[in-house]
Design an enzyme around this catalytic site. Structure first.
Site, PDB file in Angstrom:
ATOM      1  N   TYR A 141      -0.991   0.055 -25.024  1.00  0.00           N
ATOM      2  CA  TYR A 141      -1.722   1.179 -25.599  1.00  0.00           C
ATOM      3  C   TYR A 141      -2.083   0.845 -27.037  1.00  0.00           C
ATOM      4  O   TYR A 141      -1.277   0.249 -27.755  1.00  0.00           O
ATOM      5  CB  TYR A 141      -0.852   2.445 -25.573  1.00  0.00           C
ATOM      6  CG  TYR A 141      -1.471   3.593 -26.334  1.00  0.00           C
ATOM      7  CD1 TYR A 141      -2.273   4.515 -25.677  1.00  0.00           C
ATOM      8  CD2 TYR A 141      -1.299   3.719 -27.707  1.00  0.00           C
ATOM      9  CE1 TYR A 141      -2.890   5.538 -26.380  1.00  0.00           C
ATOM     10  CE2 TYR A 141      -1.911   4.734 -28.420  1.00  0.00           C
ATOM     11  CZ  TYR A 141      -2.707   5.645 -27.750  1.00  0.00           C
ATOM     12  OH  TYR A 141      -3.320   6.647 -28.442  1.00  0.00           O
TER      13      TYR A 141
ATOM     14  N   GLU B  74      -9.386   4.981 -29.444  1.00  0.00           N
ATOM     15  CA  GLU B  74      -8.235   4.860 -28.546  1.00  0.00           C
ATOM     16  C   GLU B  74      -8.577   3.914 -27.402  1.00  0.00           C
ATOM     17  O   GLU B  74      -9.606   4.079 -26.742  1.00  0.00           O
ATOM     18  CB  GLU B  74      -7.840   6.227 -27.992  1.00  0.00           C
ATOM     19  CG  GLU B  74      -6.563   6.154 -27.155  1.00  0.00           C
ATOM     20  CD  GLU B  74      -6.119   7.518 -26.649  1.00  0.00           C
ATOM     21  OE1 GLU B  74      -6.934   8.214 -26.011  1.00  0.00           O
ATOM     22  OE2 GLU B  74      -4.957   7.883 -26.889  1.00  0.00           O
TER      23      GLU B  74
END
Ligand code: ADP
Ligand code: MG
Length: 425
Positions: A147, A235
């Site tokens: 992530y 993101e």
């Protein structure tokens, strides 16, 4: 605005310092783009991505598969929300928003199952979002899913890079269940991310060898991208390490800070109005700064600072703002009328607080706009008005002599208490 990305929700739930403050949780106004658009910008900025093509029809999707030339591709619904991989199409629950395909015919079928249909994910709300295009991307040989997210940390007044070993999982969930698996590095926007910071993060992520080299290039480039494009959020979930040790962005959720859009006129072309909250589009067309929130007290205020403190004081007295609305310093009757239209079209709005400090805008202008708005829009909920500043006496007199049903407030505290009571009852 309802947060559509997990990272947004996570950041907005950050603020423990001011638990009462609505403004501390108010989202930065920002422009969202689609994944495929984000990836086009990534490619230009040297952030590694896989080859892919956008398609608006099933035939285009089949042609895209052939153009990629591989044996595996992925057809991905393009909507301004995440969670597509696990999301489903309304009335066809077996149809997911991200589909692995092995031939042009399969790509065509997947696109047919998505285009023009409504995709519901955990971030779209029950009503879902209509898929108008798909992205056909080369299939990735995934060794590890990580992530990566970057936001502006308002408390530190700097961007912060966050990475985690828990890729593919919503960051909120990681933050809640295993916060020790999120690693953060703040960086100076002028300098970018330092080499030692990348080394630190690589160690925590268990990345070494060729992948560490790839991580260095990737992280430096994405941090530079964040600053150069004035992003509010970037993101990448998942950030992938491939079988051959390369690092690629398999997803891209990018938003740009609205306040910096004047520096990036070319990015405006990437805006997709069909994805935006209609009331916010209307407001921006009238030069109003409006963000829809989830409470029930509509606020009409001039000046962003006053709008923030108005939201805070409503919250302090137990109410919940339905919106942030700044009509600007020089608001005119037409803008105020439009502002009322927008506020009152929100079915959650159970009362409106008008809090105006007449500096450049005169209280008489606001008062006549209020009277005008009441005629053209009609107020069906209680209206509390607090006027102060230039030509305030004349403004109050105009309101008193009109047939607008106004609850007058003497100051901001009085106004907040009155609107909270009126909206509740
Ligand atoms: P969302 O976050 O909206 O669910 P993603 O782009 O993250 O969408 O895709 C969901 C999942 O699909 C990823 O976690 C990944 O496992 C898989 N995926 C996405 N793109 C590819 C690709 N090009 N090749 C292989 N798998 C992919
Ligand atoms: Mg994702």
């Amino acid at each position: 605005m309802v947060p559509q990305f997990a990272l947004e929700t996570y950041i907005f739930s950050f603020s423990e310092t001011f638990p009462l403050c609505a403004s501390a949780k108010a989202p930065l106004k920002s422009m969202k783009i689609h994944e495929y658009q984000g990836k086009q910008l990534f490619r230009k900025a040297g952030v590694p991505v896989l080859e892919g093509h956008v398609a608006k029809t099933a035939d285009e999707a089949a042609a895209a598969f052939d153009k990629l030339g591989g044996s595996i591709a992925v057809v991905k619904a393009q909507i301004h929300a995440g969670g597509r991989g696990k999301g489903t199409i309304i009335d066809t629950p077996e149809q997911r928003g991200v589909v692995l395909v092995k031939s042009a015919d399969e790509a065509r079928a997947a696109a047919n199952g998505l285009l023009g249909k409504t995709l519901v994910t955990i971030q779209t709300g029950e009503e879902g979002k209509v898929v108008n295009q798909v992205f056909v991307e080369a299939g990735c040989d995934i060794a590890r899913e990580l992530y990566l997210g970057i936001v502006v940390d308002r408390e530190a007044s700097r961007p912060v890079l966050m990475v985690s070993t828990e890729g593919g999982v919503e960051i909120e969930k990681v933050a809640e269940e295993t916060p020790e698996l999120i690693f953060k590095e703040h960086f100076d926007p002028a300098v970018g991310l330092d080499a030692f910071q990348v080394r630190k993060l690589c160690k925590k992520l268990g990345i070494e060898g060729a992948a560490a080299k790839a991580a260095f290039k990737f992280m430096k480039a994405i941090c530079r991208f964040f600053v150069d494009y004035d992003c509010a959020m970037a993101e990448i979930n998942p950030l992938v390490i491939t079988g051959s040790g390369e690092m690629v962005a398999l997803d891209a959720k990018i938003t740009f800070d609205d306040n910096a859009m004047f520096r990036h006129k070319d990015l405006l072309e990437l805006r997709d109005l069909s994805e935006e909250e209609p009331s916010e589009v209307r407001a921006s067309d009238s030069g109003l700064s409006y963000v829809k929130l989830e409470g029930n007290i509509g606020c009409l205020v001039n000046g962003a600072g006053l709008a923030m403190s108005t939201m805070d004081i409503i919250k302090y007295h137990g109410g919940k703002p339905a919106n942030f609305l700044d009509v600007g310093g020089g608001a005119n009757a037409q803008q105020v009328t439009e502002a009322f239209r927008i506020l009152l079209s929100d079915p959650n709005c159970k009362g409106v607080l008008v809090n105006i400090f007449g500096g450049i805008a005169r209280c008489t202008t606001i008062a006549s706009a209020l009277i005008e708005a009441s005629k053209t829009v009609g107020f069906n909920v209680p209206l509390v008005v607090r006027l102060e500043g230039t030509e305030v006496e004349e403004g109050r007199k105009m309101l008193a002599e009109s047939d607008v049903d106004v609850i007058n407030a003497t100051d901001i505290t009085d106004a907040a208490k009155k609107i909270v009571a009126a909206a509740a009852g």
